[in-house]
Write a protein that holds these residues in place. Sequence first.
Motif, PDB file in Angstrom:
ATOM      1  N   CYS A   4       0.835  -1.162  -0.047  1.00 59.61           N
ATOM      2  CA  CYS A   4      -0.122  -0.006   0.053  1.00 59.61           C
ATOM      3  C   CYS A   4       0.879   1.318   0.036  1.00 59.61           C
ATOM      4  CB  CYS A   4      -0.850   0.007   1.159  1.00 59.61           C
ATOM      5  SG  CYS A   4      -1.740   1.489   1.572  1.00 59.61           S
ATOM      6  N   PRO A   5       0.636   2.142  -0.898  1.00 60.78           N
ATOM      7  CA  PRO A   5       1.464   3.379  -0.947  1.00 60.78           C
ATOM      8  C   PRO A   5       1.329   4.306   0.252  1.00 60.78           C
ATOM      9  CG  PRO A   5      -0.328   3.465  -2.430  1.00 60.78           C
ATOM     10  CD  PRO A   5      -0.302   2.109  -2.035  1.00 60.78           C
ATOM     11  N   LYS A   6       0.235   4.077   1.083  1.00 66.66           N
ATOM     12  CA  LYS A   6      -0.208   5.136   2.258  1.00 66.66           C
ATOM     13  C   LYS A   6       0.361   4.324   3.340  1.00 66.66           C
ATOM     14  CE  LYS A   6      -4.305   6.997   4.314  1.00 66.66           C
ATOM     15  NZ  LYS A   6      -5.730   7.322   4.488  1.00 66.66           N
ATOM     16  N   CYS A   7       0.273   3.120   3.764  1.00 70.53           N
ATOM     17  CA  CYS A   7       0.758   2.537   4.917  1.00 70.53           C
ATOM     18  C   CYS A   7       1.653   1.645   4.836  1.00 70.53           C
ATOM     19  CB  CYS A   7      -0.543   1.973   5.807  1.00 70.53           C
ATOM     20  SG  CYS A   7      -1.500   0.477   5.056  1.00 70.53           S
ATOM     21  N   GLN A   8       2.008   1.193   3.701  1.00 68.71           N
ATOM     22  CA  GLN A   8       3.105   0.065   3.500  1.00 68.71           C
ATOM     23  C   GLN A   8       2.831  -1.163   3.761  1.00 68.71           C
ATOM     24  OE1 GLN A   8       5.526   1.400   1.353  1.00 68.71           O
ATOM     25  NE2 GLN A   8       4.631   3.093   1.867  1.00 68.71           N
ATOM     26  N   SER A   9       1.547  -1.517   4.010  1.00 71.23           N
ATOM     27  CA  SER A   9       0.845  -3.074   4.302  1.00 71.23           C
ATOM     28  C   SER A   9       0.966  -3.824   2.942  1.00 71.23           C
ATOM     29  CB  SER A   9      -0.513  -2.819   4.869  1.00 71.23           C
ATOM     30  OG  SER A   9      -1.167  -3.828   4.780  1.00 71.23           O
ATOM     31  N   SER A  10       1.274  -4.980   3.551  1.00 71.33           N
ATOM     32  CA  SER A  10       1.131  -6.068   2.198  1.00 71.33           C
ATOM     33  C   SER A  10      -0.312  -6.471   2.070  1.00 71.33           C
ATOM     34  CB  SER A  10       2.276  -6.860   2.359  1.00 71.33           C
ATOM     35  OG  SER A  10       1.961  -7.728   3.504  1.00 71.33           O
ATOM     36  N   SER A  11      -1.263  -6.202   2.722  1.00 72.49           N
ATOM     37  CA  SER A  11      -2.584  -6.709   2.569  1.00 72.49           C
ATOM     38  C   SER A  11      -3.255  -5.825   1.635  1.00 72.49           C
ATOM     39  CB  SER A  11      -3.299  -6.927   4.029  1.00 72.49           C
ATOM     40  OG  SER A  11      -3.247  -5.549   4.355  1.00 72.49           O
ATOM     41  N   ILE A  12      -2.804  -6.025   0.327  1.00 71.81           N
ATOM     42  CA  ILE A  12      -3.463  -5.074  -0.715  1.00 71.81           C
ATOM     43  C   ILE A  12      -4.022  -6.138  -1.619  1.00 71.81           C
ATOM     44  CG2 ILE A  12      -1.486  -4.733  -2.166  1.00 71.81           C
ATOM     45  CD1 ILE A  12      -2.495  -1.854  -2.486  1.00 71.81           C
TER      46      ILE A  12
END
Length: 76
Positions: A4-12
Amino acid sequence: MQQCPKCQSSSIHRSHTRNLMEAWRKAFTTKRPHRCQGCGWRGWGEESAPKFDPDRVRRSEHAVVPEPADVDLTKL
């Protein structure tokens, strides 16, 4: 997209198009809508994974394209 470009999470994950304009954009570009399960961000990004598995890609690389027929030698 892998993060995610906002929170850097890999759950996209990929998101569905919402309207005709988004469907049109999806049809004419390589970008696809994505959504983050972590923060709820939704936006457009390039695909990060191949559309075909590696075995299918390998087989397609060895495919033979037939020569086009010689139309000049064909009787009408």
